[in-house]
Design a protein around this motif. Sequence first.
Motif, PDB file in Angstrom:
ATOM      1  N   GLN A  87       0.835  -1.188   0.000  1.00 33.27           N
ATOM      2  CA  GLN A  87       0.000   0.000   0.000  1.00 33.27           C
ATOM      3  C   GLN A  87       0.875   1.244   0.000  1.00 33.27           C
ATOM      4  N   LEU A  88       0.320   2.319  -0.532  1.00 33.68           N
ATOM      5  CA  LEU A  88       0.967   3.624  -0.506  1.00 33.68           C
ATOM      6  C   LEU A  88      -0.054   4.643  -0.013  1.00 33.68           C
ATOM      7  N   ILE A  89       0.422   5.724   0.575  1.00 39.64           N
ATOM      8  CA  ILE A  89      -0.487   6.761   1.058  1.00 39.64           C
ATOM      9  C   ILE A  89      -0.018   8.123   0.579  1.00 39.64           C
ATOM     10  N   GLY A  90      -0.895   9.115   0.683  1.00 39.61           N
ATOM     11  CA  GLY A  90      -0.541  10.465   0.292  1.00 39.61           C
ATOM     12  C   GLY A  90       0.458  11.092   1.246  1.00 39.61           C
ATOM     13  N   SER A  91       1.130  12.142   0.787  1.00 43.44           N
ATOM     14  CA  SER A  91       2.144  12.816   1.610  1.00 43.44           C
ATOM     15  C   SER A  91       1.701  14.207   2.044  1.00 43.44           C
ATOM     16  N   GLY A  92       0.386  14.458   2.013  1.00 45.71           N
ATOM     17  CA  GLY A  92      -0.117  15.736   2.509  1.00 45.71           C
ATOM     18  C   GLY A  92      -0.434  16.721   1.402  1.00 45.71           C
ATOM     19  N   ASN A  93      -0.913  17.889   1.807  1.00 43.20           N
ATOM     20  CA  ASN A  93      -1.369  18.902   0.843  1.00 43.20           C
ATOM     21  C   ASN A  93      -0.575  20.191   0.915  1.00 43.20           C
ATOM     22  N   THR A  94       0.618  20.132   1.424  1.00 44.38           N
ATOM     23  CA  THR A  94       1.446  21.332   1.549  1.00 44.38           C
ATOM     24  C   THR A  94       2.288  21.531   0.299  1.00 44.38           C
ATOM     25  N   GLY A  95       2.236  22.758  -0.261  1.00 42.08           N
ATOM     26  CA  GLY A  95       3.102  23.123  -1.373  1.00 42.08           C
ATOM     27  C   GLY A  95       2.812  22.411  -2.671  1.00 42.08           C
ATOM     28  N   ILE A  96       1.556  22.089  -2.926  1.00 42.15           N
ATOM     29  CA  ILE A  96       1.192  21.404  -4.168  1.00 42.15           C
ATOM     30  C   ILE A  96       0.194  22.250  -4.940  1.00 42.15           C
ATOM     31  N   PRO A  97       0.050  22.018  -6.240  1.00 39.26           N
ATOM     32  CA  PRO A  97      -0.866  22.836  -7.058  1.00 39.26           C
ATOM     33  C   PRO A  97      -2.318  22.587  -6.682  1.00 39.26           C
ATOM     34  N   ASN A  98      -3.182  23.577  -6.971  1.00 37.47           N
ATOM     35  CA  ASN A  98      -4.615  23.415  -6.779  1.00 37.47           C
ATOM     36  C   ASN A  98      -5.341  23.877  -8.037  1.00 37.47           C
ATOM     37  N   TYR A  99      -6.658  23.923  -7.963  1.00 38.15           N
ATOM     38  CA  TYR A  99      -7.434  24.241  -9.165  1.00 38.15           C
ATOM     39  C   TYR A  99      -7.246  25.674  -9.635  1.00 38.15           C
ATOM     40  N   ASP A 100      -6.714  26.556  -8.784  1.00 35.47           N
ATOM     41  CA  ASP A 100      -6.442  27.928  -9.217  1.00 35.47           C
ATOM     42  C   ASP A 100      -5.164  28.017 -10.030  1.00 35.47           C
ATOM     43  N   ASP A 101      -4.380  26.934 -10.000  1.00 36.23           N
ATOM     44  CA  ASP A 101      -3.168  26.884 -10.818  1.00 36.23           C
ATOM     45  C   ASP A 101      -3.468  26.144 -12.113  1.00 36.23           C
ATOM     46  N   ASN A 102      -2.634  26.397 -13.101  1.00 35.13           N
ATOM     47  CA  ASN A 102      -2.842  25.758 -14.408  1.00 35.13           C
ATOM     48  C   ASN A 102      -1.787  24.687 -14.685  1.00 35.13           C
ATOM     49  N   TYR A 103      -1.399  23.981 -13.628  1.00 32.27           N
ATOM     50  CA  TYR A 103      -0.433  22.899 -13.815  1.00 32.27           C
ATOM     51  C   TYR A 103      -1.026  21.811 -14.706  1.00 32.27           C
ATOM     52  N   VAL A 104      -0.155  21.172 -15.466  1.00 31.28           N
ATOM     53  CA  VAL A 104      -0.562  20.132 -16.415  1.00 31.28           C
ATOM     54  C   VAL A 104       0.067  18.800 -15.999  1.00 31.28           C
ATOM     55  N   TYR A 105      -0.730  17.769 -16.007  1.00 35.06           N
ATOM     56  CA  TYR A 105      -0.235  16.417 -15.699  1.00 35.06           C
ATOM     57  C   TYR A 105       0.746  15.947 -16.759  1.00 35.06           C
ATOM     58  N   ASP A 106       1.827  15.278 -16.322  1.00 28.57           N
ATOM     59  CA  ASP A 106       2.825  14.734 -17.242  1.00 28.57           C
ATOM     60  C   ASP A 106       2.841  13.202 -17.245  1.00 28.57           C
ATOM     61  N   SER A 107       3.088  12.592 -16.088  1.00 25.91           N
ATOM     62  CA  SER A 107       3.221  11.129 -16.055  1.00 25.91           C
ATOM     63  C   SER A 107       3.111  10.638 -14.616  1.00 25.91           C
ATOM     64  N   LEU A 108       2.947   9.318 -14.505  1.00 27.69           N
ATOM     65  CA  LEU A 108       2.898   8.649 -13.211  1.00 27.69           C
ATOM     66  C   LEU A 108       3.906   7.507 -13.251  1.00 27.69           C
ATOM     67  N   THR A 109       4.829   7.474 -12.306  1.00 28.71           N
ATOM     68  CA  THR A 109       5.860   6.435 -12.288  1.00 28.71           C
ATOM     69  C   THR A 109       5.908   5.749 -10.926  1.00 28.71           C
ATOM     70  N   LEU A 110       6.285   4.469 -10.953  1.00 31.08           N
ATOM     71  CA  LEU A 110       6.496   3.689  -9.733  1.00 31.08           C
ATOM     72  C   LEU A 110       7.972   3.344  -9.658  1.00 31.08           C
ATOM     73  N   VAL A 111       8.622   3.764  -8.586  1.00 34.12           N
ATOM     74  CA  VAL A 111      10.037   3.437  -8.397  1.00 34.12           C
ATOM     75  C   VAL A 111      10.188   1.933  -8.196  1.00 34.12           C
ATOM     76  N   PHE A 112      11.202   1.379  -8.833  1.00 30.51           N
ATOM     77  CA  PHE A 112      11.496  -0.046  -8.743  1.00 30.51           C
ATOM     78  C   PHE A 112      12.726  -0.192  -7.835  1.00 30.51           C
ATOM     79  N   PRO A 113      12.537  -0.273  -6.503  1.00 29.02           N
ATOM     80  CA  PRO A 113      13.667  -0.175  -5.568  1.00 29.02           C
ATOM     81  C   PRO A 113      14.353  -1.499  -5.289  1.00 29.02           C
ATOM     82  N   PHE A 114      15.043  -2.032  -6.275  1.00 25.94           N
ATOM     83  CA  PHE A 114      15.795  -3.253  -6.066  1.00 25.94           C
ATOM     84  C   PHE A 114      16.945  -2.972  -5.100  1.00 25.94           C
ATOM     85  N   ASN A 115      17.436  -4.007  -4.475  1.00 29.08           N
ATOM     86  CA  ASN A 115      18.532  -3.884  -3.522  1.00 29.08           C
ATOM     87  C   ASN A 115      19.848  -4.048  -4.270  1.00 29.08           C
ATOM     88  N   ALA A 116      20.542  -2.931  -4.516  1.00 28.26           N
ATOM     89  CA  ALA A 116      21.751  -2.965  -5.338  1.00 28.26           C
ATOM     90  C   ALA A 116      22.882  -3.734  -4.672  1.00 28.26           C
TER      91      ALA A 116
END
Length: 457
Positions: A87-116
């Motif tokens: 499971q993953l959870i959100g990291s809060g609502n501080t310092g992120i864009p809202n509907y008054d901003d015109n930010y555009v979505y780019d992509s969604l990625t999942l880190v693949f954290p293998f043990n190097a």
Amino acid sequence: MRIVFLAGLLFALYSCNNDLNTIGDTMVPAEGYVNIETFDIETSTVRLDSFPTSLNILSNMLESNQLTLGKMTDKTTGVTTATPYFQLIGSGNTGIPNYDDNYVYDSLTLVFPFNASTKILAGDTATLQTYRVYRLKNFPPTDFDDPSIYNNETLPLYAPEKPLATLSVKLEKQFFTQNNNERYFKLDDDLGRELFSLIRRQDSILDPNNALDFMRYFAGLTIVPDKDNMALLPIDGSGLSLRCHYHLDVNTGTYTFRPLATYASGGYYAFTNIEHSPSVRFSNVSWNNPLPYSNENKAVIQGQNGYMLKMKLPFKSDVNPYRTILKVEIVLEPKIDNFEDIPEPTTIQVFTLDKYSRISGKLTDLSGNSVFGYLETNPNYKEDRKYRIDITDYYNSMVSNGTGGIDPELNLLIGLAGSPVQVGVDEINTFVGANNLTFQRLIVDKTPVLRIYYANY
């Protein structure tokens, strides 16, 4: 006189060297005051019914955040498939864009954290490995009294026909050294825009204090290995993160969904499901249905699948007043040729069983030290490889005049290093250790023996 002679003999043995294999060569008179008796040990392969693979147990007891991913075909034991769920959870609502901003979505990625540092647990580094990410439809079943999740747990559902992402890689050296040891899955943009909408409206379920609300909405993810994969890979569960990328003109931003800081009860989870399809030889092996060594002339210890050795020691009561047991050891001779990419343990451990064949604890000597077996090799003779396990104190307690206080009918258990522990309110010990984290395998293809070294006088 007897005490003086025995003390002198023991001092002579110790001062020469501690290898009792040389007893009878040059350390004692030609008349021979030391002899060795060797007995076959009644041995079977058993398999743990279950063992915890959830991070709430592994992080607390082993200080490990390892999940396991992949598929491995072992010609001896069968096919093993390891699938992490988290499971993953959100990291809060501080310092992120809202509907008054015109930010555009780019992509969604999942880190693949293998043990190097660990790289792979077992398998082929030259074969292409393919992994697919799926969104879960619900939680795995959990028990408030036992918050751990086990290797054979009933799984949460996902839609196998709708992967969010697919990644194919070779687990070669450059895989573990490029891009700061990070690789990514690029996930489906429909999900990305769905999550970005939550971010822009600063939805309250993104607050970590409302983690349970977010998990009801987003049950979690799983990474599923392809059916043709041939490697098992350790995954750092604490490093998993889902990242939503966006921009406004030349300004870019990233919102991160992270793992829970602490895994506990209440629906929070990260665990590995391990599916094992045994070979014909081991198809019916279970904890209550051992496979005798004599059936196949083979016995196996193996991590992730929970194979261990169950042994009933021969009972040879020490009733001879003219000899004393100096040392007792179990000797296991492993298979010489191992052409598969499966590591062999250098250390194994002995555990005790009660009269109901339940794991009761670690075997210890009279000083309270756990009893281990260590692999001995001879660089000049490849075939000269043995595990030696010193059980002198235990055997003396069992056989001395037949009244040592240990029931000779009880069995011993030998496996990878670990601890029998109680989890939750269950009174039956489960097993936590190297078995949970590694795929190490030991194949014994010669009859295990008990060697008893006596001093005669």
